[in-house]
Design a protein around this motif. Structure first.
Motif, PDB file in Angstrom:
ATOM      1  N   PHE A 246       4.594  -3.177  -8.294  1.00 58.64           N
ATOM      2  CA  PHE A 246       4.850  -1.853  -7.053  1.00 58.64           C
ATOM      3  C   PHE A 246       3.219  -1.852  -7.222  1.00 58.64           C
ATOM      4  CE2 PHE A 246       4.394   0.987 -10.410  1.00 58.64           C
ATOM      5  CZ  PHE A 246       4.751  -0.308 -11.569  1.00 58.64           C
ATOM      6  N   THR A 247       3.615  -0.100  -6.150  1.00 55.98           N
ATOM      7  CA  THR A 247       1.605   0.028  -6.137  1.00 55.98           C
ATOM      8  C   THR A 247       1.724   1.388  -5.998  1.00 55.98           C
ATOM      9  OG1 THR A 247       2.042  -1.671  -4.528  1.00 55.98           O
ATOM     10  CG2 THR A 247       0.798  -0.194  -3.227  1.00 55.98           C
ATOM     11  N   ASN A 248       1.182   2.513  -5.902  1.00 56.71           N
ATOM     12  CA  ASN A 248       0.513   3.658  -5.955  1.00 56.71           C
ATOM     13  C   ASN A 248      -0.106   3.594  -4.954  1.00 56.71           C
ATOM     14  OD1 ASN A 248       0.792   6.383  -6.438  1.00 56.71           O
ATOM     15  ND2 ASN A 248      -1.418   6.061  -7.906  1.00 56.71           N
ATOM     16  N   ALA A 249       0.057   4.730  -3.912  1.00 56.94           N
ATOM     17  CA  ALA A 249      -0.979   5.186  -2.975  1.00 56.94           C
ATOM     18  C   ALA A 249      -0.503   7.027  -2.999  1.00 56.94           C
ATOM     19  CB  ALA A 249      -0.317   4.886  -1.469  1.00 56.94           C
ATOM     20  N   PHE A 250      -1.798   7.100  -2.787  1.00 54.76           N
ATOM     21  CA  PHE A 250      -2.344   8.601  -2.629  1.00 54.76           C
ATOM     22  C   PHE A 250      -3.747   8.804  -1.661  1.00 54.76           C
ATOM     23  CE2 PHE A 250      -4.336   5.963  -5.858  1.00 54.76           C
ATOM     24  CZ  PHE A 250      -6.086   5.784  -5.674  1.00 54.76           C
ATOM     25  N   CYS A 251      -3.648  10.357  -1.604  1.00 50.43           N
ATOM     26  CA  CYS A 251      -4.421  11.227  -1.284  1.00 50.43           C
ATOM     27  C   CYS A 251      -5.664  11.250  -1.561  1.00 50.43           C
ATOM     28  CB  CYS A 251      -4.082  12.243  -0.196  1.00 50.43           C
ATOM     29  SG  CYS A 251      -5.544  13.232   0.246  1.00 50.43           S
TER      30      CYS A 251
ATOM     31  N   GLU B 116      -4.464   8.449   7.574  1.00 44.29           N
ATOM     32  CA  GLU B 116      -4.431   7.516   6.951  1.00 44.29           C
ATOM     33  C   GLU B 116      -5.582   6.591   6.724  1.00 44.29           C
ATOM     34  OE1 GLU B 116      -2.104   3.417   8.698  1.00 44.29           O
ATOM     35  OE2 GLU B 116      -2.879   4.787  10.716  1.00 44.29           O
ATOM     36  N   LYS B 117      -6.340   7.120   7.223  1.00 40.51           N
ATOM     37  CA  LYS B 117      -8.091   5.734   6.410  1.00 40.51           C
ATOM     38  C   LYS B 117      -8.436   6.481   5.320  1.00 40.51           C
ATOM     39  CE  LYS B 117      -9.780   4.849  11.004  1.00 40.51           C
ATOM     40  NZ  LYS B 117      -9.701   3.718  11.076  1.00 40.51           N
ATOM     41  N   ILE B 118      -7.638   7.848   4.697  1.00 40.34           N
ATOM     42  CA  ILE B 118      -8.192   8.438   3.759  1.00 40.34           C
ATOM     43  C   ILE B 118      -7.268   8.121   2.728  1.00 40.34           C
ATOM     44  CG2 ILE B 118     -10.092  10.231   4.298  1.00 40.34           C
ATOM     45  CD1 ILE B 118      -7.611  12.616   3.664  1.00 40.34           C
ATOM     46  N   VAL B 119      -5.898   7.704   2.181  1.00 41.51           N
ATOM     47  CA  VAL B 119      -5.149   6.892   1.925  1.00 41.51           C
ATOM     48  C   VAL B 119      -5.811   5.994   0.709  1.00 41.51           C
ATOM     49  CG1 VAL B 119      -2.953   6.070   1.389  1.00 41.51           C
ATOM     50  CG2 VAL B 119      -3.321   8.014   3.125  1.00 41.51           C
ATOM     51  N   LYS B 120      -5.622   5.802  -0.980  1.00 44.26           N
ATOM     52  CA  LYS B 120      -5.881   5.552  -1.394  1.00 44.26           C
ATOM     53  C   LYS B 120      -4.856   3.836  -1.791  1.00 44.26           C
ATOM     54  CE  LYS B 120     -10.524   6.380  -1.499  1.00 44.26           C
ATOM     55  NZ  LYS B 120     -11.433   5.673   0.058  1.00 44.26           N
ATOM     56  N   ARG B 121      -4.543   2.844  -2.570  1.00 42.26           N
ATOM     57  CA  ARG B 121      -3.957   2.134  -3.146  1.00 42.26           C
ATOM     58  C   ARG B 121      -4.479   1.491  -4.162  1.00 42.26           C
ATOM     59  NH1 ARG B 121       1.043  -1.237   0.573  1.00 42.26           N
ATOM     60  NH2 ARG B 121       1.337  -2.121  -1.111  1.00 42.26           N
ATOM     61  N   PHE B 122      -3.445   1.684  -4.983  1.00 43.71           N
ATOM     62  CA  PHE B 122      -3.259   0.291  -6.310  1.00 43.71           C
ATOM     63  C   PHE B 122      -2.219  -0.243  -5.993  1.00 43.71           C
ATOM     64  CE2 PHE B 122      -2.688   0.167 -10.973  1.00 43.71           C
ATOM     65  CZ  PHE B 122      -3.645  -0.985 -11.359  1.00 43.71           C
ATOM     66  N   ASP B 123      -2.486  -1.674  -6.317  1.00 42.08           N
ATOM     67  CA  ASP B 123      -1.241  -3.088  -6.818  1.00 42.08           C
ATOM     68  C   ASP B 123      -1.147  -2.799  -7.783  1.00 42.08           C
ATOM     69  OD1 ASP B 123      -0.180  -2.720  -4.209  1.00 42.08           O
ATOM     70  OD2 ASP B 123      -2.093  -3.818  -3.307  1.00 42.08           O
TER      71      ASP B 123
ATOM     72  N   GLU C 200      -8.322  12.495  -1.096  1.00 36.31           N
ATOM     73  CA  GLU C 200      -8.856  13.796  -1.428  1.00 36.31           C
ATOM     74  C   GLU C 200      -7.813  14.899  -2.110  1.00 36.31           C
ATOM     75  OE1 GLU C 200     -11.798  15.985  -0.027  1.00 36.31           O
ATOM     76  OE2 GLU C 200     -11.755  14.023   1.134  1.00 36.31           O
ATOM     77  N   CYS C 201      -6.679  14.636  -2.309  1.00 36.50           N
ATOM     78  CA  CYS C 201      -5.761  15.485  -3.379  1.00 36.50           C
ATOM     79  C   CYS C 201      -5.605  14.804  -4.722  1.00 36.50           C
ATOM     80  CB  CYS C 201      -5.444  17.062  -3.136  1.00 36.50           C
ATOM     81  SG  CYS C 201      -3.938  15.949  -1.853  1.00 36.50           S
ATOM     82  N   GLY C 202      -4.901  13.543  -4.181  1.00 37.52           N
ATOM     83  CA  GLY C 202      -4.651  12.349  -5.455  1.00 37.52           C
ATOM     84  C   GLY C 202      -2.649  12.542  -5.017  1.00 37.52           C
ATOM     85  N   SER C 203      -2.566  13.029  -4.069  1.00 39.88           N
ATOM     86  CA  SER C 203      -1.092  13.403  -4.177  1.00 39.88           C
ATOM     87  C   SER C 203      -0.443  12.518  -4.171  1.00 39.88           C
ATOM     88  CB  SER C 203      -0.384  14.395  -3.107  1.00 39.88           C
ATOM     89  OG  SER C 203      -0.977  15.681  -3.488  1.00 39.88           O
ATOM     90  N   GLY C 204       1.070  11.732  -4.226  1.00 40.04           N
ATOM     91  CA  GLY C 204       0.922  10.843  -3.860  1.00 40.04           C
ATOM     92  C   GLY C 204       2.047  11.081  -2.379  1.00 40.04           C
ATOM     93  N   VAL C 205       1.628   9.359  -1.813  1.00 37.16           N
ATOM     94  CA  VAL C 205       2.014   9.427  -0.521  1.00 37.16           C
ATOM     95  C   VAL C 205       3.024   8.234   0.274  1.00 37.16           C
ATOM     96  CG1 VAL C 205       0.432  10.831   0.505  1.00 37.16           C
ATOM     97  CG2 VAL C 205      -0.481   8.408   0.248  1.00 37.16           C
ATOM     98  N   PRO C 206       3.128   7.848   0.862  1.00 34.28           N
ATOM     99  CA  PRO C 206       4.170   6.860   1.219  1.00 34.28           C
ATOM    100  C   PRO C 206       2.824   5.962   1.351  1.00 34.28           C
ATOM    101  CG  PRO C 206       5.068   8.419   3.008  1.00 34.28           C
ATOM    102  CD  PRO C 206       4.130   9.000   1.714  1.00 34.28           C
ATOM    103  N   TYR C 207       4.066   3.575   0.462  1.00 36.75           N
ATOM    104  CA  TYR C 207       3.537   2.778   1.409  1.00 36.75           C
ATOM    105  C   TYR C 207       4.159   1.816   0.825  1.00 36.75           C
ATOM    106  CZ  TYR C 207       5.045   2.043  -3.517  1.00 36.75           C
ATOM    107  OH  TYR C 207       5.654   2.139  -4.422  1.00 36.75           O
ATOM    108  N   LEU C 208       3.461   1.287   1.870  1.00 36.83           N
ATOM    109  CA  LEU C 208       4.881  -0.580   2.297  1.00 36.83           C
ATOM    110  C   LEU C 208       4.642  -1.474   1.082  1.00 36.83           C
ATOM    111  CD1 LEU C 208       6.323  -2.117   4.655  1.00 36.83           C
ATOM    112  CD2 LEU C 208       3.939  -3.154   4.699  1.00 36.83           C
ATOM    113  N   ASN C 209       5.567  -1.321   0.715  1.00 36.26           N
ATOM    114  CA  ASN C 209       6.053  -2.166  -0.808  1.00 36.26           C
ATOM    115  C   ASN C 209       5.290  -4.008  -0.177  1.00 36.26           C
ATOM    116  OD1 ASN C 209       7.545  -3.472   1.031  1.00 36.26           O
ATOM    117  ND2 ASN C 209       9.493  -2.981  -0.461  1.00 36.26           N
ATOM    118  N   GLN C 210       5.339  -4.351  -1.342  1.00 31.38           N
ATOM    119  CA  GLN C 210       4.339  -5.630  -1.301  1.00 31.38           C
ATOM    120  C   GLN C 210       5.298  -6.850  -1.001  1.00 31.38           C
ATOM    121  OE1 GLN C 210       2.980  -6.635  -5.549  1.00 31.38           O
ATOM    122  NE2 GLN C 210       1.442  -4.571  -5.908  1.00 31.38           N
ATOM    123  N   SER C 211       6.480  -6.745  -0.138  1.00 30.90           N
ATOM    124  CA  SER C 211       7.479  -7.614  -0.276  1.00 30.90           C
ATOM    125  C   SER C 211       7.729  -7.404   1.592  1.00 30.90           C
ATOM    126  CB  SER C 211       8.005  -8.013  -0.449  1.00 30.90           C
ATOM    127  OG  SER C 211       9.252  -6.826  -0.152  1.00 30.90           O
ATOM    128  N   SER C 212       7.085  -6.397   2.315  1.00 32.23           N
ATOM    129  CA  SER C 212       6.655  -5.823   3.416  1.00 32.23           C
ATOM    130  C   SER C 212       7.600  -5.499   3.751  1.00 32.23           C
ATOM    131  CB  SER C 212       6.084  -6.764   4.378  1.00 32.23           C
ATOM    132  OG  SER C 212       4.584  -6.437   4.218  1.00 32.23           O
TER     133      SER C 212
END
Length: 136
Positions: free
Chosen positions: A71-76, A58-65, A78-90
């Motif tokens: 909407f958002t982009n969350a990714f590892c 979880e600590k290496i996940v990056k997030r761009f809102d 290290e490798c840049g793969s897309g990963v889950p994220y909580l949407n902006q409205s939670s």
């Protein structure tokens, strides 16, 4: 109660589990999703935040809102793969379908912003199909 399924990034440093019950599955063709994925569309499932848990990385996940369309982009990190994220409205966990390690169960699916579909993506409708790289 639905069983949990697992997901991960390409390098395996980010891992998660989530209840295998998704309300919606959107294939989004908007220009922003094409940029975020580098592909013809984003393939996102929407799940209950209460059913989601990080199991590693979880600590290496990056997030761009993204400021437009909320909407958002969350990714590892290290490798840049897309990963889950909580949407902006939670209200939902947005899960990139390709990050799942198992087939998901969902109740509805839609292609959204289809009017923005790239012209080159229409070639996929008639493209030749191979089970691996074509042999020359």
């Amino acid at each position: 109660m639905s069983e949990n399924i697992m997901g991960s990034c390409l390098c395996g440093k980010v891992k998660y589990e989530i209840k295998n019950k998704f309300e919606r599955f959107f294939l989004c063709h908007c220009a922003q999703c094409r940029k975020i994925t580098g592909s013809a569309h984003a393939s996102n499932l929407f799940g209950d935040p209460e059913g989601f848990n990080w199991t590693a990385g979880e600590k290496i996940v990056k997030r761009f809102d993204y400021p437009n369309r909320g909407f958002t982009n969350a990714f590892c990190g290290e490798c840049g793969s897309g990963v889950p994220y909580l949407n902006q409205s939670s209200t939902a966990i947005v899960v990139p379908a390709g990050s799942l390690d198992t087939e998901p169960k969902f109740t509805s699916s839609s292609r959204i912003f289809h009017v923005e579909r790239a012209e080159w993506d229409k070639l996929a409708d008639t493209a030749e199909i191979f089970s691996s790289f074509p042999h020359e």
